[in-house]
Write a protein that holds these residues in place. Structure first.
Motif, mmCIF file in Angstrom:
data_model
loop_
_atom_site.group_PDB
_atom_site.id
_atom_site.type_symbol
_atom_site.label_atom_id
_atom_site.label_comp_id
_atom_site.label_asym_id
_atom_site.label_seq_id
_atom_site.Cartn_x
_atom_site.Cartn_y
_atom_site.Cartn_z
ATOM 1 N N ARG A 76 0.824 -1.221 0.000
ATOM 2 C CA ARG A 76 0.000 0.000 0.000
ATOM 3 C C ARG A 76 0.849 1.258 0.000
ATOM 4 O O ARG A 76 0.355 2.354 -0.280
ATOM 5 N N SER A 77 2.118 1.105 0.356
ATOM 6 C CA SER A 77 3.037 2.235 0.156
ATOM 7 C C SER A 77 4.354 1.647 -0.339
ATOM 8 O O SER A 77 4.812 0.610 0.152
ATOM 9 N N ALA A 78 4.907 2.280 -1.338
ATOM 10 C CA ALA A 78 6.142 1.780 -1.952
ATOM 11 C C ALA A 78 6.763 2.919 -2.739
ATOM 12 O O ALA A 78 6.089 3.908 -3.043
ATOM 13 N N GLU A 79 8.017 2.741 -3.063
ATOM 14 C CA GLU A 79 8.739 3.785 -3.789
ATOM 15 C C GLU A 79 8.025 4.120 -5.103
ATOM 16 O O GLU A 79 7.696 3.217 -5.882
ATOM 17 N N GLY A 80 7.776 5.398 -5.298
ATOM 18 C CA GLY A 80 7.184 5.852 -6.566
ATOM 19 C C GLY A 80 5.700 5.575 -6.709
ATOM 20 O O GLY A 80 5.120 5.857 -7.757
ATOM 21 N N LEU A 81 5.080 5.020 -5.666
ATOM 22 C CA LEU A 81 3.648 4.688 -5.765
ATOM 23 C C LEU A 81 2.807 5.942 -5.515
ATOM 24 O O LEU A 81 2.970 6.611 -4.491
ATOM 25 N N ALA A 82 1.905 6.242 -6.454
ATOM 26 C CA ALA A 82 1.061 7.439 -6.312
ATOM 27 C C ALA A 82 0.052 7.236 -5.191
ATOM 28 O O ALA A 82 -0.227 6.091 -4.804
ATOM 29 N N THR A 83 -0.490 8.328 -4.669
ATOM 30 C CA THR A 83 -1.518 8.206 -3.625
ATOM 31 C C THR A 83 -2.752 7.565 -4.260
ATOM 32 O O THR A 83 -2.985 7.678 -5.458
ATOM 33 N N GLN A 84 -3.525 6.922 -3.419
ATOM 34 C CA GLN A 84 -4.742 6.217 -3.847
ATOM 35 C C GLN A 84 -4.443 5.171 -4.938
ATOM 36 O O GLN A 84 -5.209 4.996 -5.884
ATOM 37 N N PRO A 188 -5.068 2.023 -9.362
ATOM 38 C CA PRO A 188 -5.791 3.004 -8.548
ATOM 39 C C PRO A 188 -6.872 2.348 -7.682
ATOM 40 O O PRO A 188 -7.474 1.346 -8.090
ATOM 41 N N THR A 189 -7.101 2.933 -6.508
ATOM 42 C CA THR A 189 -8.180 2.419 -5.650
ATOM 43 C C THR A 189 -9.461 3.245 -5.824
ATOM 44 O O THR A 189 -10.459 2.983 -5.163
ATOM 45 N N LEU A 190 -9.382 4.254 -6.691
ATOM 46 C CA LEU A 190 -10.590 4.999 -7.076
ATOM 47 C C LEU A 190 -10.880 4.655 -8.529
ATOM 48 O O LEU A 190 -9.977 4.704 -9.362
ATOM 49 N N PHE A 191 -12.118 4.345 -8.828
ATOM 50 C CA PHE A 191 -12.452 3.873 -10.173
ATOM 51 C C PHE A 191 -12.778 5.022 -11.124
ATOM 52 O O PHE A 191 -13.581 5.886 -10.797
#
Ligand code: FAD
Ligand code: EPU
Length: 356
Positions: A76-84, A188-191
């Motif tokens: 759920r958090s990692a290098e370069g990972l965008a929010t959501q 993304p976790t938002l559709f």
């Protein structure tokens, strides 16, 4: 390790070929053990996923390694990972459609338009699978490979994979150099629905109306998605369209589109349009991408059968083995179609699946 294994059940075109040696790797550990053991070994190696993009035209003189490794993990958090967004890593042998379905269940979006594509996660980057306006490269963060040249595991970034339309590094210079071990996707976790592909928006709206769910497709995506279809509705609609158009390989042996959609210069397209006003083409970065299915259909090949092989009656891009066909028969039909399309339209059709 088995000897002289018939590969007919392992390819969706159901073409007969023998593998001198055959082994199935059911886990990442087994896969890495087999490939490390193979390092420096004589003879060709055929990597096999679902066998849905292969034309087996001869026996495999070396080892056929079938990749069945499973496993999905999430960060759920990692290098370069965008929010959501989440970073989802799947082992190469995960069946693609089940993976897409799993992501949807978890609320990890983006892959809905790629539902029901046969094959494995590990093969998805090879030809950068695409459908209904989405290509898998849009979501791939990195590809973990066993580099047979260096005898080591490596991670290739999205850019290093050099993705294009039905193309990547893995289909070109590096064919057979890399065994894809796992693929990481940033989802993304938002559709946000992706409905630009011809007819998809209307099909989603129609399916939703039939189900009694009010959806007005085409509303402003920025407006809180109110009234827009859910990811499940898009997934279900894509599945329904595909079931209608494309033959189920378990019923009618095929490898999906047998030809790529050719990209031609704008000027050539305009000339063709004067002669064939209904010709179907879409702007592409390198010119106009023609619908090869339209060309083959117009040339009268749709539904044509030559012995045990033929052109699918619902989708002219798909060639069928009606039972007992050889690769030679199939490739003869493909060659006849290519020659005819070239003489009628001046357009060269390139075969999409790998011919072995
Ligand atoms: P295989 O056929 O097993 O292998 C394909 C190639 O990849 C071979 O060269 C093989 O050696 C290599 N390979 C496989 N796994 C690995 C690995 N882990 N590491 C390195 N090399 C590997 N494709 C689309 O893009 N869009 C579609 O809409 C689509 N629809 C289809 C519909 C049908 C009915 C069918 C039969 C096919 C369709 N395809 C489509 C083509 C096919 O499903 C995809 O190309 C799929 O990704 C192939 O996966 P596979 O596991 O079956 O690969
Ligand atoms: N068309 C015809 N006759 C046909 C087939 C198509 O006139 O027999 C016309 C359609 O009417 C439409 C256009 O061609 O106007 C495009 O058709 P479709 O939406 O069915 O897509 P496609 O270009 O034929 C491509 C992919 C498919 C993918 C679909 C959906 C390639 C080579 N094929 O087909 O991928 O599922 O779009 O996005 O790009 C595969 O690669 O194996 C595959 C099935």
């Amino acid at each position: 390790m088995q000897r002289q294994v018939d590969l007919t059940p392992f390819n969706t075109l159901r073409l007969p070929a023998l593998a001198r040696h055959f082994v199935q790797a059911d886990s990442r550990q087994q896969l890495l053990a087999v490939i490390a053991q193979q390092q420096g070994a004589e003879g060709p190696l055929l990597l096999l996923g679902g066998g849905s993009n292969l034309v087996l035209s001869r026996d495999v003189e070396g080892l056929c390694l079938r990749i069945n490794s499973r496993g999905i993990s999430v960060e759920r958090s990692a290098e370069g990972l965008a929010t959501q967004c989440v970073r989802v890593t799947a082992e190469a042998g995960e069946p693609w459609h089940q993976f897409v379905s799993h992501c949807l269940d978890q609320g990890w979006y983006g892959l809905e338009n790629l539902a029901l594509i046969p094959g494995t996660v590990g093969a998805a980057p090879i030809q950068n699978i695409g459908a209904y306006g989405v290509e898998v490269k849009q979501y791939i963060y990195q590809v973990e490979v066993w580099d047979r040249e260096q005898g080591a595991l490596r991670r290739l970034s999205n850019a290093q994979c050099q993705f294009g339309y039905r193309d990547s590094l893995f289909k070109r210079v590096a064919q057979d150099r890399y065994l894809i071990v796992s693929v990481s996707f940033d989802l993304p976790t938002l559709f946000t629905p992706q409905l630009a592909y011809g007819g998809l928006a209307a099909a989603v709206a129609e399916a939703s109306a039939e189900a009694g769910v009010g959806v007005s497709v085409g509303m402003d995506v920025e407006s809180g998605l109110k009234g827009l279809p859910s990811a499940r509705q898009v997934f279900d609609t894509v599945v329904a369209i595909r079931q209608q158009k494309l033959p189920d390989p378990s019923q009618l042996a095929n490898a999906g589109s047998f030809f790529k959609n050719p990209v031609i210069p704008v000027m050539q397209f305009e000339q063709l349009q004067k002669i064939f006003p209904a010709i179907v083409g879409y702007p592409d970065t390198d010119g106009i991408k023609l619908a090869a299915g339209w060309l083959i259909d117009q040339a009268g090949w749709k539904g044509v059968r030559h012995g045990a092989v033929g052109v699918h009656a619902q989708q002219a891009l798909v060639l069928i083995n009606y039972g007992g066909a050889t690769a030679a028969e199939l490739l003869r039909l493909a060659g006849a179609i290519q020659a005819d399309i070239q003489s009628r339209f001046g357009v060269v059709l390139e075969v999409e699946p790998r011919i072995l």
